[in-house]
Scaffold this active site. Sequence first.
Site, PDB file in Angstrom:
ATOM      1  N   SER A 147       0.845  -1.196   0.000  1.00 23.16           N
ATOM      2  CA  SER A 147       0.000   0.000   0.000  1.00 23.16           C
ATOM      3  C   SER A 147       0.875   1.238   0.000  1.00 23.16           C
ATOM      4  O   SER A 147       2.020   1.212   0.467  1.00 23.16           O
ATOM      5  CB  SER A 147      -0.886   0.007   1.250  1.00 23.16           C
ATOM      6  OG  SER A 147      -1.534   1.245   1.415  1.00 23.16           O
ATOM      7  N   TYR A 149      -2.742  -0.806  10.585  1.00 24.42           N
ATOM      8  CA  TYR A 149      -2.754  -1.140   9.158  1.00 24.42           C
ATOM      9  C   TYR A 149      -1.461  -0.699   8.472  1.00 24.42           C
ATOM     10  O   TYR A 149      -0.806  -1.473   7.770  1.00 24.42           O
ATOM     11  CB  TYR A 149      -3.958  -0.477   8.490  1.00 24.42           C
ATOM     12  CG  TYR A 149      -4.069  -0.712   7.000  1.00 24.42           C
ATOM     13  CD1 TYR A 149      -4.591  -1.888   6.501  1.00 24.42           C
ATOM     14  CD2 TYR A 149      -3.635   0.263   6.094  1.00 24.42           C
ATOM     15  CE1 TYR A 149      -4.694  -2.108   5.129  1.00 24.42           C
ATOM     16  CE2 TYR A 149      -3.726   0.057   4.728  1.00 24.42           C
ATOM     17  CZ  TYR A 149      -4.259  -1.131   4.246  1.00 24.42           C
ATOM     18  OH  TYR A 149      -4.342  -1.341   2.900  1.00 24.42           O
TER      19      TYR A 149
END
Length: 682
Positions: A559, A572
């Site tokens: 990501s 996360y």
Amino acid sequence: MSIAAELIARSNRLGADPKNTNYAGGNTSAKGTETDPVTGEPVELLWVKGSGGDLGTLKEAGLAVLRLDRMRSLVDVYPGVEREDEMVAAFDYCLHGKGGAAPSIDTAMHGLVDAPHVDHLHPDSGIAVATSADGEELTTKIFGDRVVWVPWRRPGFQLGLDIAEIKAKSPDAIGCILGGHGITAWGGTSEEAERNSLWIIDTAAAYISENSKAEPFGSALEGYAPLPEAERRARAAALAPTVRGLASTDSFADTGRGMVGHFDDSSVVLDFLASSEHPRLAALGTSCPDHFLRTKVRPLVLDLPPTSTVEESIDRLKELAASYREDYQGYYDRHATPDSPAIRGADPLIVLVPGVGMFSYGKDKQTARVAGEFYVNAINVMRGAEGLSTYQPIDESEKFRIEYWALEEAKLQRMPNPKPLAGRIALVTGAASGIGKATAAKLAAEGACVVIGDLDLQKAEDAADEIGGPDAAVGQAVDVSNEAAVQAMVDAAVLAFGGVDLVVNNAGLSLSKSLLDTTEADWDLQHAVMAKGSFLVSKAAARVLIEQQLGGDVVYISSKNSIFAGPNNIAYAATKADQAHQVRLLAAELGGHGVKVNGVNPDGVVQGSGIFAGGWGAQRAAVYGVDEKDLGKFYAQRTILKREVLPEHIANAVFVLCGPELTHTTGLHVPVDAGVAAAFLR
């Protein structure tokens, strides 16, 4: 019903039942009269299944249509058996109308036999008679004067003449047994031809059943009984990467692609391998041309009992594969002429492991599966022939004449070029929705076989069905945070397709909380699924990649958050940073095995995302003060390109990293975020 429609219906019925003929085997025809669109006069035509295709799924486009007068006039210019291959090109000058399939080598059989409807099939029962040492005598004993014996002759114009002559001399005959090959039947109507074909098949099967010796394959071989199912399949999964690597030596060297595999542990295979005569019979090889063109002239057989250890079996398989290659080279050298095509590869396509089962290989899953089905046909043929007589396949020299036939080579050259990922097996986690599903679909569209790993089995199976079903994709339930579940997924992959070449670590979840609101349980769950899960998947897959010796790719869907620091994202983003560094670590460690490891860094992908639909979208929308339905637009407006990132964009990046263009790239992270300056790689 038109003549063509009637022929197609008959063909589909015959081809739908495997007792009648093998996949893509045999051909059917019909003769009739239509009006010539040029002259307006009646013209007699032959409709015949064309080259390639399958009787069970035959459609009108798969028929060749020829003018019967022109086709039969070829008899007057036939130059003799030494030049009979020239006649195949001449069939093109007999074609009627536009479109249709290319005429096959068996066209002469159908055109020259004086019967309105003709079927040529490869039933196990008929080939059992055809490959018996005393097949001619058995034909008379089983069928009387209704079926005649035709000695082995390679398919072609001369065989058509032979059958036509025998039919003319045998007015009571409804068909013939073709030595070493199959059956041909005929009739005055389509119904009669089909009835005659089925009568020959069923009569032969009944005779074999009633007259076969009790143990056609000999007595049980001590120590070779099948392993219990769970143990058997675990052993198969442990051996599969080695066997696939051995079966892919030449294809990988020539094209950079491995072979796709299929595993069969049916009772037919296991019982054969548990018998005392299986080494002798396997060494004799197959006989029907359709069989050995798919399976090679003989299989590789592991000569160890199933009580041997996995390590002992692997070592022996490697020794046997080296011997197999030498033997196949010798077979080629014994029979090749200056005009023969180059050797096509000396690796086995069928590998038999007593107590475990059969591994079969091909350029794709369907080809691999069909090769295995053909060897099961061959086992059935051997059982029937040995039960009545002695199995006696056609001579090795005749097999070579067909395997390296110029016409067969021309057929291979006409095949379309493979897709970029043909021969590659992909394993994608979290693939039932969003990025994972789009990636799986993209890899399959580019030629890969795909295993869809997901926590939800039903969704995984549904996604696999959408992609194309079991020859293209299979679904597998997996909790990537559980090591045993991950290993079960990898085992399922190697049993489904033979191995693994391409791994996409995509499974994930996301919790959007501030530091103070993030609990220890939140942190552990986030890291268990993504950091630990990626590690477990990569570790289990790496064992397969290393053992195959075919290189490979591992791709992490990381990501932009692995670089970009945003609010309320501690668990996360930290685990994404962990994944990003795993890419670099594994690129360094696996590069020596030819395995590339890369990553993709997306921005938030809202559409189709299971993560966003599961609450993450609402949480992130709240953080940014926008409506959840506008979150994708919000993400797009903060990018340089002002474009929303979709699952398909991530899938495209995965394909590029694993495709033929970036063969020398590893350890790279590719941003797919429409331009987030704070996430630029430094």
